[in-house]
Scaffold this motif. Structure first.
Motif, PDB file in Angstrom:
ATOM      1  N   GLU A  80       0.733  -1.149   0.102  1.00  0.00           N
ATOM      2  CA  GLU A  80       0.086   0.164   0.217  1.00  0.00           C
ATOM      3  C   GLU A  80       0.832   1.221  -0.016  1.00  0.00           C
ATOM      4  O   GLU A  80       0.533   2.066  -0.568  1.00  0.00           O
ATOM      5  CB  GLU A  80      -0.954   0.068   1.188  1.00  0.00           C
ATOM      6  CG  GLU A  80      -1.754   1.217   1.201  1.00  0.00           C
ATOM      7  CD  GLU A  80      -2.894   1.056   2.270  1.00  0.00           C
ATOM      8  OE1 GLU A  80      -3.572   2.358   2.542  1.00  0.00           O
ATOM      9  OE2 GLU A  80      -2.910   0.149   2.740  1.00  0.00           O
ATOM     10  N   ILE A  94      -1.539  -5.845 -10.125  1.00  0.00           N
ATOM     11  CA  ILE A  94      -1.993  -6.667  -9.006  1.00  0.00           C
ATOM     12  C   ILE A  94      -2.231  -7.959  -9.294  1.00  0.00           C
ATOM     13  O   ILE A  94      -2.222  -9.059  -8.643  1.00  0.00           O
ATOM     14  CB  ILE A  94      -3.035  -5.859  -8.510  1.00  0.00           C
ATOM     15  CG1 ILE A  94      -2.565  -4.384  -7.733  1.00  0.00           C
ATOM     16  CG2 ILE A  94      -4.023  -6.914  -7.518  1.00  0.00           C
ATOM     17  CD1 ILE A  94      -3.669  -3.589  -7.395  1.00  0.00           C
ATOM     18  N   TYR A 110      -6.339  -4.645  -2.684  1.00  0.00           N
ATOM     19  CA  TYR A 110      -5.504  -3.693  -3.514  1.00  0.00           C
ATOM     20  C   TYR A 110      -5.963  -3.113  -4.624  1.00  0.00           C
ATOM     21  O   TYR A 110      -5.822  -2.039  -5.206  1.00  0.00           O
ATOM     22  CB  TYR A 110      -4.006  -4.129  -3.936  1.00  0.00           C
ATOM     23  CG  TYR A 110      -3.353  -4.498  -2.451  1.00  0.00           C
ATOM     24  CD1 TYR A 110      -3.106  -3.468  -1.918  1.00  0.00           C
ATOM     25  CD2 TYR A 110      -3.403  -5.693  -2.058  1.00  0.00           C
ATOM     26  CE1 TYR A 110      -2.196  -3.574  -0.686  1.00  0.00           C
ATOM     27  CE2 TYR A 110      -2.603  -5.759  -0.790  1.00  0.00           C
ATOM     28  CZ  TYR A 110      -2.095  -4.778  -0.165  1.00  0.00           C
ATOM     29  OH  TYR A 110      -1.168  -4.839   1.204  1.00  0.00           O
TER      30      TYR A 110
END
Length: 215
Positions: free
Chosen positions: A84, A189, A201
């Protein structure tokens, strides 16, 4: 003190003018005379601070490096996972590019092959190191597949960010870069993150695309 302040303001004005012209026209196509005219200063004032055009380029890339490190440091200690924090860093840099020409010029200088003076590292080397560190930690946190080649993933990430910026700046308004950046993250991702962690995500990328802040 007043004289020093004026000198600092003049230097900042010259850097801003050079960055704007480098960003719009490129390093090779911009002359010192054009920078002087754009900054509204005398040639003497420019040469007092910068002996040559490559000194200006170096100053811009130094500012770009400080901005990326400052943003990365600001993200530390906020409780974000490593992945993140990396995602937030990329969106933060994108928004800083929208706010002024210095970071945009730094990226254009880097892609144009303008030499970087040691000990300042090349921006791409610096970004790969940051990405490698974050992705290594993300593997430990089970947010990235354990069998991934972290060096290759970091290299691909930097190439994707730079390529997205270069293509977007050529074909689209600057404000669309965050949308393209989110699209880039959707693809990465799906390749890097285990299925059980992907939804988190993907949602984050969508949220970061819309958030106005840089962190």
């Amino acid at each position: 003190m007043a004289r020093q302040l004026r000198a600092e303001q003049t230097r900042a004005t010259i850097i801003g003018a050079a960055a704007d012209l480098f960003d719009r026209h490129g390093y090779e196509s911009t002359s010192l005379s054009e920078i002087v005219a754009h900054a509204g200063v005398t040639k003497g004032a420019l040469y007092f601070h910068f002996a040559a055009k490559d000194d200006l380029a170096h100053a811009i890339m130094e500012m770009q490096s400080r901005a990326s490190h400052r943003l990365a440091k600001d993200l530390e200690g906020r409780g974000y996972s490593s992945l993140e924090a990396l995602m937030r860093l990329t969106f933060g840099m994108a928004r800083l590019c929208e706010e002024g020409p210095v970071l945009r010029a730094g990226l254009r200088l880097a892609t144009a092959g303008v030499p970087v003076r040691p000990p300042l590292p090349h921006p791409f080397t610096e970004w790969r190191e940051i990405a490698t560190h974050r992705l290594t930690n993300a593997v430990r946190q089970s947010d990235v597949h354990p069998d991934i080649d972290v060096d290759s993933a970091a290299h691909t990430l930097v190439c994707s960010i730079v390529g997205t910026r270069v293509v977007s700046s050529t074909l689209e308004p600057a404000e669309r870069w965050t949308r393209r950046l989110a699209g880039m993250w959707y693809v990465l991702i799906r390749g890097m993150v285990p299925v059980t962690r992907r939804a988190r995500y993907v949602t984050l990328a969508s949220r970061l695309e819309r958030e106005p802040g840089v962190a």
